[in-house]
Design a protein around this motif. Structure first.
Motif, short mmCIF file in Angstrom:
data_model
loop_
_atom_site.label_atom_id
_atom_site.label_comp_id
_atom_site.label_asym_id
_atom_site.label_seq_id
_atom_site.Cartn_x
_atom_site.Cartn_y
_atom_site.Cartn_z
N GLN A 278 39.64 38.22 31.82
CA GLN A 278 40.63 37.15 31.75
C GLN A 278 41.37 36.96 33.07
OE1 GLN A 278 43.26 37.27 28.23
NE2 GLN A 278 41.94 38.87 27.38
N MET A 279 41.42 37.98 33.91
CA MET A 279 42.22 37.92 35.14
C MET A 279 41.43 37.31 36.29
SD MET A 279 44.46 41.41 34.96
CE MET A 279 45.66 40.75 36.11
N THR A 280 40.18 37.72 36.44
CA THR A 280 39.30 37.15 37.45
C THR A 280 37.98 36.80 36.75
OG1 THR A 280 38.66 39.41 38.08
CG2 THR A 280 40.29 38.30 39.46
N PRO A 281 37.94 35.66 36.07
CA PRO A 281 36.76 35.30 35.28
C PRO A 281 35.48 35.26 36.11
CG PRO A 281 38.61 33.81 34.83
CD PRO A 281 38.99 34.64 36.02
N PRO A 282 34.32 35.33 35.45
CA PRO A 282 33.05 35.33 36.17
C PRO A 282 32.86 34.17 37.14
CG PRO A 282 32.69 35.98 33.90
CD PRO A 282 34.13 35.57 33.99
N LYS A 283 33.54 33.04 36.90
CA LYS A 283 33.39 31.93 37.84
C LYS A 283 33.90 32.31 39.23
CE LYS A 283 37.79 29.63 36.67
NZ LYS A 283 38.40 28.37 36.18
#
Length: 266
Positions: free
Chosen positions: A207-212
């Motif tokens: 949630q903090m650094t999403p895969p995108k």
């Protein structure tokens, strides 16, 4: 494991002295964390490399280090440690804020970056002002929020409890400075200048650094590969160590094979 120090910069290493025939990994922790987040990597990767888990200034073994807490200063700390260890190059492994330090290092000191492993991070790490306020005003609530938002739902107690303990070890002002450093970090415009090999690892449920974020890094870095750890959240090195360690081991093996081929044809 060996506890070492250089100019009040503390670190854990798996081999001492450093074995020159092995690659060297320098593990760089996330904001408000410390070397303890890498316990599973120290144990799981020790047969493949010299593994060093560094505490950045203001954290755990480096609590008395008076260095500046910024992404640029942290990258300089790594150079100083490498010089003390007579390391010309190293593979830098960074989680979240540590990934930002890796990118900064590769930009400032490209000749020293053998390769990068970038875990759950991005080229820009915006932090909401409300988070900084919460850290200052209600640190226990911040810890609870981090546990909830960085681990998967239903995470095992043997992961949740050590992680909460790790967060409680942080000095509040040092934690704030870490997140301020993240907020100031923006290397979107220089990613194409980084030429060393890079493994970008994202977590499916982060949630903090999403895969995108990771996909963007991999798209912009010329010599990179992108792997998503299925079913994992932001703290994948702690919660999914087997998958993370295997991806790093495969990457190290690939680097070794490439180096062997280049040497044979030189």
């Amino acid at each position: 494991m060996y506890i070492q120090e250089h100019n009040e910069l503390g670190y854990i290493c798996t081999q001492w002295p450093i074995q020159p025939e092995l690659p060297t990994l320098i593990l760089i922790h996330g904001a408000g964390l410390n070397h303890a987040q890498w316990q599973a990597q120290l144990e799981g990767l020790r047969d493949s490399a010299n593994v060093i888990a560094l505490d950045l200034p203001g954290h755990s073994l480096s609590a008395h280090h008076e260095g500046e807490q910024s992404i640029a200063a942290y990258s300089q700390n790594i150079v100083e440690l490498m010089e003390a260890l007579a390391l010309k190059q190293a593979i830098l492994v960074g989680h979240s804020m540590g990934g930002a330090v890796c990118l900064e290092f590769a930009t400032r000191y490209p000749e020293r970056a053998q390769a990068l492993v970038l875990l759950n991070t991005g080229a820009k790490l915006k932090v909401q002002p409300a988070l900084l306020e919460q850290i200052r005003d209600n640190y226990p609530a911040y810890v609870d929020m981090m546990v909830q938002n960085t681990l998967t739902d239903g995470a095992a107690p043997e992961i949740v409890e050590p992680f909460a303990d790790l967060l409680h070890q942080g000095d509040i002002e040092s934690v704030v400075r870490d997140f301020e450093a993240c907020n100031a970090f923006d290397r979107l415009d220089v990613l194409a200048e980084i030429q060393c090999p890079a493994l970008v690892l994202s977590a499916e449920l982060d949630q903090m650094t999403p895969p995108k974020y990771g996909q963007y890094l991999a798209d912009q870095l010329d010599n990179s590969q992108f792997v998503v750890v299925e079913g994992a959240a932001h703290l994948s090195p702690m919660e999914h160590p087997d998958e993370v360690n295997q991806a790093i081991t495969d990457f190290i093996d690939q680097l070794s094979r490439t180096y062997t081929r280049q040497t044979a044809t030189a």
